[in-house]
Design an enzyme around this catalytic site. Structure first.
Site, short mmCIF file in Angstrom:
data_model
loop_
_atom_site.label_atom_id
_atom_site.label_comp_id
_atom_site.label_asym_id
_atom_site.label_seq_id
_atom_site.Cartn_x
_atom_site.Cartn_y
_atom_site.Cartn_z
CB ALA A 1 11.30 -5.31 -24.21
CB THR B 1 8.59 -10.55 -8.61
OG1 THR B 1 7.38 -10.41 -9.61
CG2 THR B 1 7.94 -11.08 -7.57
CD GLU C 1 9.12 -17.32 -15.08
OE1 GLU C 1 10.22 -17.20 -15.54
OE2 GLU C 1 8.28 -16.24 -14.85
#
Lengths: 289, 409
Positions: B158, B186, B270
């Site tokens: 996904a 991350t 973001e």
């Protein structure tokens, strides 16, 4: 035996000598301690061409081209300001005042100083470019107004490399000086500063009575970065504007700059094949002897 | 005239300060005095503290270990730029955050990506959606740099279709049990606090997603091997594994089933903040290329005098300046309360694609030397490419903008 009475009335009932001396010395200690705690430090900061910029001489040979060139605070002035801030943080001084002399853009340099932590700034505005003696006279006038316990300067500015202003300020004020400082230690009780100086032969340690002038050398400290909260706080710190007329300084200079030229381009080195050839070149080409 | 190299670090390192002077040209258009001062300050900090580690971070594929960059950035107040002052933040806006992100990215792309994930993906999401108790528990250590933050939404199956995630959160007494995997996380290997999205209701599609706060050390939560990436090497990335991981009730971010709003609105910001990443990379390309073309001589003169090179450099410069104008204008708009998903997607779409092209041209300007890993240009290209993929691929960004325009009346 006389009962010692208070010194307030200053009248006939003097306390016995032992108490008087004790009281006087106590008073003096308290006074000097107070002076110490209320001590102001004046730091002179100069706006110069940034050290990373590759400079060019103007075609009319009147000076270095500063149009559209990055300017910043002289690195040695940053070190001077850092040392003043550390002295204040150690509790030896109450206030650090940054002063800059020059055009309106000097305010940017002062703002950097305020962002590092100086309490207030003084901008002596002028569009003329002054030589060290005039700057020293201006700083002397300022010192007579502000009464600092210490004046910090960078040992020299990276644009003219004069290495004169600090020494001249001290002479004009009649104050002791400690130049090329690589270490500064203040003594609260004796009201002196012990300074290690970087001299050609090594390190020399001087003890100077305050008030004094100290100029800073490279290895004294590493200046702090201006952090964002301090940059925001600096916006509300005052910068006082003054002129040379306000300070009643005579700015007439005995020195006139005739010409500024680039040094001759470095020629590549030459390998010599014998000592005789070396001596010949030294005598006839380099004119060393 | 003698010039003294009074660098901030006098340890005798041969740090060639790559502070260019043309940043002052663009900056006067985009920033006020305070923002310029901040940019200068972060730039100095990043060049002195972060840039020396950039090459080794890339070569060894690990975040610098001999210095604690998280803590140093925390001491410089870089993590909590958008967080409230009561938790140690600065209470400023996205403009300042973008400035910081650009300058850190200029020093090291990998460190900047990790920094962006920590300060925006994790910290800012907590600030925007957390309860007071959650903020008090997690923010102070994240903002000081003591703890590292991360966010995980994508899964092995996904990515762009993130809403089809399979990670399940089954309701039990007092909380939820999470089972599943997350990919490309991350800071995953080192994070103490992670925001993870999971499906509390697998039949409700997007409305069944809930956001959780996971802590390192929770029973059933582990991280798998560090991923070996093309670029952004050193920005540690890994797979997360959840095997019957119990998460208490109070660790839900916002409300059950509201995860998709947290996710989508977080993605807008973001994208905006990460858009400053490619700006820094483009600036780093120019920092490398300009001194090189002044120095390198062929045909008896510096190659910077040749028209082809001048053309390339002009294209690089205008790509950077135009992307910069877009990013900071949108940042200013967001600070004023107008958050437009189309523009947020637009900034990173624009900046990222241009950064890849600029990095390619940077390699070309350096010629044979551009192909040698000793020069930074190869790393800049590999780092730039990531920004076309992470935070929604360029294709997804185009859909967000195109669909948005179509729906508008």
């Amino acid at each position: 035996m006389n009962t010692p009475s208070l010194f307030i009335s200053g009248g006939l009932n003097l306390p016995p000598p032992e108490i008087k001396i004790c009281f006087c010395s106590l008073f003096f200690y308290f006074f000097s301690f107070c002076c110490y705690r209320a001590m102001k430090i004046l730091v002179a900061v100069k706006r110069v061409v940034d050290y990373a910029v590759k400079i060019r001489v103007k075609p009319d040979k009147t000076g270095v081209d500063t149009q559209n060139v990055k300017m910043s605070m002289n690195p040695f002035c940053e070190i001077a300001l850092e040392e003043a801030l550390r002295i204040r943080e150690a509790g030896f001084a109450k206030e650090v005042v940054a002063v800059s002399i020059g055009p309106s853009q000097c305010v940017d340099t002062l703002r950097t100083g305020l962002a590092m932590g100086a309490d207030r700034g003084i901008h002596v505005e002028t569009n003329s470019s002054f030589l060290p003696l005039t700057i020293a006279k201006i700083l002397k006038s300022l010192a007579e107004v502000e009464n600092p316990g210490l004046i910090f300067l960078g040992k020299q500015a990276i644009d003219d490399d004069c290495n004169q202003t600090g020494q001249m300020v001290a002479a004009l004020l009649g104050w002791p000086q400690a130049t090329f400082a690589s270490k500064v230690v203040l003594d609260k009780d004796k009201h002196v500063a012990t300074v290690d100086r970087e001299v050609d032969g090594g390190l020399e340690t001087l003890c100077v009575e305050l008030p004094a002038v100290i100029t800073t050398d490279l290895r004294l400290n590493q200046p702090r970065y201006a952090s964002l909260p301090n940059i925001m706080k600096a916006k509300s710190k005052p910068i006082k504007k003054m002129t040379v007329q306000d300070l009643k300084v005579d700015v007439k200079s005995d020195i006139e700059i005739l010409e500024v030229t680039e040094p001759p381009k470095r020629k590549s080195g030459v390998m010599v094949s014998s000592v005789d050839e070396l001596i010949d070149k030294l005598r006839n080409e380099a004119h060393v002897f | 005239m003698q010039r003294f190299f009074a660098a901030r670090s006098i340890l005798g390192n041969a740090v060639k300060t790559r502070r260019s002077s043309f940043s002052s040209l663009s900056s006067s258009l985009l920033f006020d005095d305070t923002q310029l001062q901040f940019k200068e300050s972060v730039s100095k900090f990043a060049q002195d503290v972060i840039a020396p580690h950039a090459e080794r971070t890339d070569k060894t594929n690990s975040f610098p270990k001999d210095v604690n960059l998280w803590k140093q950035m925390g001491e410089f107040n870089l993590h909590g730029i958008t967080a409230p002052e009561e938790y140690g933040g600065l209470g400023l806006g996205y403009l300042y955050h973008c400035i910081a992100m650009e300058e850190i990215s200029r020093a090291s792309g990998s460190v900047a990506l990790s920094y962006g994930a920590h300060s925006n993906l994790c910290i800012n999401q907590l600030v925007r959606n957390g309860t007071t108790a959650q903020k008090q528990k997690y923010l102070p250590k994240l903002i000081s740099g003591e703890h590292v933050g991360a966010l995980a939404m994508s899964e092995p199956n996904a990515g762009s279709d993130v809403v089809s995630m399979k990670c399940k959160a089954d309701k039990v007494d007092g909380g939820y049990i999470i089972n599943g995997n997350k990919m490309w996380c991350t800071n995953g290997p080192s994070a103490e606090t992670l925001i993870v999205y999971a499906k509390t209701d697998t039949k409700a599609g997007s409305k069944g997603i809930t956001a959780f706060i996971i802590e390192k050390g929770m029973d059933g939560f582990s991280t798998a091997q560090k991923l070996d990436k093309l670029g952004m090497r050193g920005s540690d990335t890994c797979e997360l594994v959840f095997e019957n991981c119990f998460v208490p009730e109070e660790n839900i971010l916002d409300k059950e089933g509201k995860g998709v709003y947290v996710l989508m609105s977080g993605l807008d910001l973001e994208r905006l903040v990460l858009a400053a990443g490619p700006l820094g990379i483009m600036q780093a390309c120019l920092d490398t290329v300009l001194p090189y073309i002044r120095q390198r001589e062929q045909f008896g003169r510096p190659i910077g005098e040749l028209q082809f090179i001048q053309g390339k450099v002009a294209d690089m410069y205008t790509a950077l300046q135009s992307s910069r104008s877009y990013v900071y204008s949108v940042a200013r708009d967001c600070d004023n309360g107008n958050i437009d998903p189309k523009d947020c997607a637009g900034t990173i779409l624009c900046a990222a694609e241009r950064a890849t092209q600029v990095a390619l041209q940077a390699i070309q300007c350096l010629g044979g030397n551009g192909y040698i890993n000793e020069y930074a240009t190869g790393r800049l290209l590999r780092d730039a490419k990531l920004y076309e993929i992470g935070a929604g691929t360029s294709e997804i960004r185009r859909i967000v903008i195109g669909r948005g325009l179509f729906k508008e009346q």
